[in-house]
Motif scaffolding. Structure first.
Motif, short mmCIF file in Angstrom:
data_model
loop_
_atom_site.label_atom_id
_atom_site.label_comp_id
_atom_site.label_asym_id
_atom_site.label_seq_id
_atom_site.Cartn_x
_atom_site.Cartn_y
_atom_site.Cartn_z
N ASP A 82 49.21 45.10 36.51
CA ASP A 82 49.06 46.03 35.40
C ASP A 82 48.70 45.28 34.11
OD1 ASP A 82 49.11 48.34 33.88
OD2 ASP A 82 51.25 48.14 33.44
N PRO A 83 47.55 45.54 33.52
CA PRO A 83 47.15 44.80 32.31
C PRO A 83 48.10 45.04 31.14
CG PRO A 83 45.28 45.96 33.26
CD PRO A 83 46.51 46.47 33.96
N ALA A 84 48.73 46.21 31.09
CA ALA A 84 49.61 46.53 29.97
C ALA A 84 51.01 45.98 30.13
CB ALA A 84 49.69 48.05 29.79
N PRO A 95 54.72 50.21 35.37
CA PRO A 95 53.72 51.24 35.66
C PRO A 95 54.25 52.28 36.65
CG PRO A 95 53.20 49.22 36.83
CD PRO A 95 54.34 48.90 35.90
N ARG A 96 53.66 53.45 36.64
CA ARG A 96 54.08 54.51 37.54
C ARG A 96 53.56 54.26 38.95
NH1 ARG A 96 52.98 59.93 33.83
NH2 ARG A 96 54.47 59.41 32.16
N HIS A 97 54.31 54.75 39.93
CA HIS A 97 53.97 54.51 41.34
C HIS A 97 53.65 55.80 42.09
CE1 HIS A 97 56.70 50.73 40.88
NE2 HIS A 97 55.46 50.46 40.52
N ARG A 146 40.28 47.56 39.65
CA ARG A 146 39.94 47.59 38.22
C ARG A 146 41.06 46.96 37.38
NH1 ARG A 146 38.59 52.44 38.08
NH2 ARG A 146 40.54 53.39 37.39
N MET A 147 42.31 47.21 37.74
CA MET A 147 43.43 46.63 37.02
C MET A 147 43.38 45.10 37.06
SD MET A 147 46.40 49.28 38.32
CE MET A 147 47.78 48.19 37.95
N GLN A 148 43.09 44.56 38.23
CA GLN A 148 43.05 43.10 38.35
C GLN A 148 41.88 42.51 37.56
OE1 GLN A 148 43.50 41.46 42.28
NE2 GLN A 148 45.69 41.93 42.24
N GLN A 151 40.54 43.79 34.86
CA GLN A 151 40.89 43.90 33.44
C GLN A 151 41.91 42.85 33.04
OE1 GLN A 151 42.20 47.96 33.06
NE2 GLN A 151 40.12 48.78 32.87
N LYS A 152 42.90 42.62 33.89
CA LYS A 152 43.93 41.64 33.54
C LYS A 152 43.36 40.23 33.51
CE LYS A 152 48.74 40.55 34.17
NZ LYS A 152 50.03 41.09 34.62
N ALA A 153 42.46 39.94 34.44
CA ALA A 153 41.85 38.62 34.47
C ALA A 153 40.98 38.37 33.25
CB ALA A 153 41.02 38.46 35.75
N LEU A 154 40.36 39.43 32.73
CA LEU A 154 39.46 39.28 31.58
C LEU A 154 40.20 39.27 30.25
CD1 LEU A 154 36.55 41.65 32.68
CD2 LEU A 154 36.49 39.16 32.57
N THR A 155 41.33 39.93 30.19
CA THR A 155 42.00 40.09 28.89
C THR A 155 43.15 39.13 28.67
OG1 THR A 155 43.46 41.80 29.82
CG2 THR A 155 41.41 42.53 28.77
N ARG A 156 43.63 38.50 29.75
CA ARG A 156 44.77 37.60 29.59
C ARG A 156 44.48 36.29 30.30
NH1 ARG A 156 50.37 40.45 31.01
NH2 ARG A 156 51.03 38.41 30.30
N PRO A 157 44.78 35.15 29.69
CA PRO A 157 44.60 33.88 30.37
C PRO A 157 45.56 33.76 31.52
CG PRO A 157 45.77 33.55 28.32
CD PRO A 157 45.33 34.99 28.33
#
Length: 224
Positions: free
Chosen positions: A136-138, A142-144, A207-209, A211-217
């Protein structure tokens, strides 16, 4: 310790969605073929024609089409299952990069969890829940709901589908065939809904992965 490094799940995600789409098409074909058996068996049960008369070839054709559709459905499910597990293993490894300590099951269970008796009832879901949370990028919790609904439909489809297939194979009268076809169609509809939810799950988690790879080191843990 197995190698742990981040790899894009995009290509595998697209292949998995395509395979799930083909499985959904096979479910639709099985539903259509099931209506043919249901109608033919209904006419026989109502006495619209003698078993040896002109209606018999129609019933045989309906049964043959249904058998072919069932074979295609099984082949699509097998191929889809292989691709889905490969994708799941990829995102499981990525999730270990994101959060090395956030997994209650070893990565091998992303594969073994589907075939080990008893464990197959909940291990794959647990693996996916951990991957979902780690990806989860945030952050946060997260909800399941999507995972839980998909898993419930998947278990229902697999277990009820087997029972209904046995019911169809053991039918020996027009009324029995009609009832079995009705139940099989219900199982196919549940499988179709499970496939649709699985497509959504694969798209969102992939998509979550990304986004997380692009926004967080992200740094892989040291090997050892």
């Amino acid at each position: 310790m197995p190698s742990t490094r981040l790899r894009s799940p995009l290509v595998l995600g697209r292949v998995t969605v395509t395979a799930l789409g083909l499985a959904a098409v096979a479910d639709l074909l099985a539903l259509w073929a099931g209506t043919g058996v249901y109608r033919a068996a209904g006419d026989l049960a109502a006495g619209a024609g003698p078993l040896g008369g002109s209606l018999s070839p129609r019933a045989h054709r309906a049964d043959l089409v249904y058998s072919v559709a069932g074979g295609l459905q099984s082949a699509a499910l097998l191929g889809c299952g292989v691709v889905f597990v490969i994708w799941l293993y990829r995102v499981r490894v990525n999730a270990e990069v994101f959060d090395p300590d956030g997994h209650s099951k070893a990565r091998a269970w992303a594969i073994a969890g589907w075939v080990v008796p008893i464990a197959s009832l909940w291990y794959p879901r647990r693996v996916i829940l951990d991957v979902w949370d780690a990806s989860d990028p945030a952050g946060g919790r997260p909800r399941h709901g999507l995972i839980n609904l998909w898993w419930a439909l998947w278990l229902l489809s697999v277990n009820v589908g087997r029972l209904m297939a046995d019911l169809y194979d053991s039918a020996d009268s027009a009324a029995d065939f009609r009832h079995a076809a009705q139940q099989m169609m219900a199982a196919d509809a549940v499988d179709l809904m499970a496939a649709a939810l699985a497509i959504r799950l694969v798209l969102r988690l992939t998509r979550m992965q990304e986004q997380k790879a692009l926004t967080r080191p992200v740094f892989a843990p040291p090997l050892g």
